[in-house]
Design an enzyme around this catalytic site. Structure first.
Site, PDB file in Angstrom:
ATOM      1  N   HIS A 279      -0.479  17.800 -14.028  1.00  0.00           N
ATOM      2  CA  HIS A 279       0.067  19.068 -14.518  1.00  0.00           C
ATOM      3  C   HIS A 279      -1.032  19.943 -15.116  1.00  0.00           C
ATOM      4  CE1 HIS A 279       3.648  16.303 -14.971  1.00  0.00           C
ATOM      5  NE2 HIS A 279       4.192  17.306 -14.295  1.00  0.00           N
TER       6      HIS A 279
ATOM      7  N   LYS B  90       1.180  17.343  -4.492  1.00  0.00           N
ATOM      8  CA  LYS B  90       1.824  16.036  -4.662  1.00  0.00           C
ATOM      9  C   LYS B  90       3.245  16.069  -4.097  1.00  0.00           C
ATOM     10  CE  LYS B  90       3.093  12.105  -6.744  1.00  0.00           C
ATOM     11  NZ  LYS B  90       4.410  12.359  -7.263  1.00  0.00           N
TER      12      LYS B  90
END
Lengths: 286, 286
Positions: B43, B155
């Site tokens: 993140h 991802k």
């Protein structure tokens, strides 16, 4: 407020956004009136209302295929963009956005929107494609134009409730302004589909609003709704309509039914009925 | 570029919009990084990328219930907002938006979004609720924040393709920026769900990316895909995974299948497999 003298007709989102960006840079507010063209005084009332609330008004003119079922009147829906542009330049609208269907829904298009709640029942029962199609095209138009506000007519009352619902649910940062239904001298709700009517059919169509007004008074008096609706149904057939999709009294707020069968909160009477191949809708406050 | 020193945590759309409006008045651009919290270096890489593209970055932190099926891990999904806030203040993010579920989906909520195309197959087969839920929450976040751009990780490659699709379809005026998958020293794709893994499971999980890399090389060599996928499937099981949802090579552009069974255009290999109750996904360019 200054108004540009002439109407710009744009067909691409890029041109549209360039114009809107220009206005926003000048600190001007922007209103949107989504239409399917074939403009009449009902639409012009929406534009006049928008002009009251926003510095610049965009009218979109797009017959949206995703809100028509295959059996419906997409192909014969009236199209008259040159005349529409002429009408708009008379009411202070500087920009008509008229995209091509293949630009709105290009090959590979893969997204749909569904609404329950106020979209259930009434039109939702008889035109199951419609509100999803409306939600999709209105969301697209909102994102294309990015207006401060948008104006819709109460003529399509259920549509107005559906739009308020998904605008809130999707957090679209746009104020929704409603305008009362415009009517002809006999009270017939103005509609692009009135153009389909013969003179005889027009005479019948003009009786609908009076029947609904009488039923609304009946409902407001506290009479149980099954009787109100049954009598209104019979009166619509007697007036000369050939078929009725619904005549119903519902809560004005969210179109849910009155569980106790009497009006005990703000209400709306709504109807859809057929004259030949033409389907007319109308509604009134109770 | 100046950066505010401290992180503001806001819970209401009104506060969020006030902050964003303030930035926009100053002529600053705004980037959004949507997350479900439980932040890790993956993140933070997204936030660092956003900081490169926008003057101010909003990170949303919301475990979105509409993208979980009833049988899935909504309740046990890791939540650590205080730690998330600490991490964000270290990477130049001035605002974390952490709304409450009942504010995102209040009573009477009635709108849903469906995506076909790139949402079909793969995750779409095994988590049929997910992409509709993702499209809904991302559309809401986009309309709440109104950023200039938003950053997503590769991802969740299929999710990235789905987001690009509905952003285009709904004309959302937001640039989508993709960031390559962040991996640990063994190549394991970073994921909040890695926190569920035991030490033994972690050792198995770390084999997945190498198996996919070998299969990708195999596919790139022109070997027919059924054989490539069958061997990769066997290797994933042999590595210690208990169950496989899919191992598949697809067109990178839209995740459609290679009709001729060989790679003849940019491709991606994607996999989802289970270790105990933990479901892991990964993907690589072919």
């Amino acid at each position: 407020m200054t108004q540009p003298a002439s109407l710009l007709v744009v067909r691409s989102v890029a041109e549209l956004r360039a114009a809107v960006r220009d206005w926003k840079r000048q600190g001007l507010t922007v209103g949107l009136v989504p239409t399917m063209g074939a403009l009449h005084d009902g639409h012009l009332a929406l534009v006049r209302e928008a002009v009251q609330h926003a510095d610049r008004v965009v009218v979109s003119n797009f017959v949206n295929p995703t809100q028509f079922a295959p059996t419906e009147d997409l192909a014969r829906y009236p199209r008259q963009q040159a005349e529409d542009a002429r009408l708009l330049s008379g009411v202070g609208c500087p920009l008509m956005f008229a995209p091509a269907p293949e630009d709105m829904y290009p090959e590979g298009f893969a997204t749909s929107i569904a609404v329950t709640g106020p979209a259930m029942g009434l039109e939702g029962d008889f035109r199951p494609q419609m509100f999803g199609g409306v939600a999709l095209v209105v969301t697209k138009l909102f994102n294309q134009v990015q207006p401060d506000l948008a104006v819709f007519g109460e003529k399509d009352y259920q549509q107005l409730m559906v739009i308020r619902r998904f605008v809130r649910d999707l957090d679209l940062p746009i104020d929704i302004v409603a305008v009362p239904t415009q009517r002809d001298e006999a009270g017939l709700a103005l509609s692009s589909r009135n153009a389909y009517l013969s003179q005889d059919e027009l005479a019948v169509a003009r009786r609908l609003n009076r029947i609904l007004a009488a039923a609304a008074a009946d409902a407001a008096s506290g009479r149980p709704l099954p009787g109100v609706e049954r009598d209104a149904y019979a009166a619509v057939l007697k007036a000369g309509f050939e078929r009725i999709d619904y005549v119903a009294v519902r809560r004005a707020e969210d179109l849910s039914v009155f569980r106790d069968g009497v009006v005990d909160a703000p209400a709306r009477i709504l109807a859809a009925a057929w004259l030949g191949k033409t389907r007319l809708i109308d509604n009134l406050a109770v």
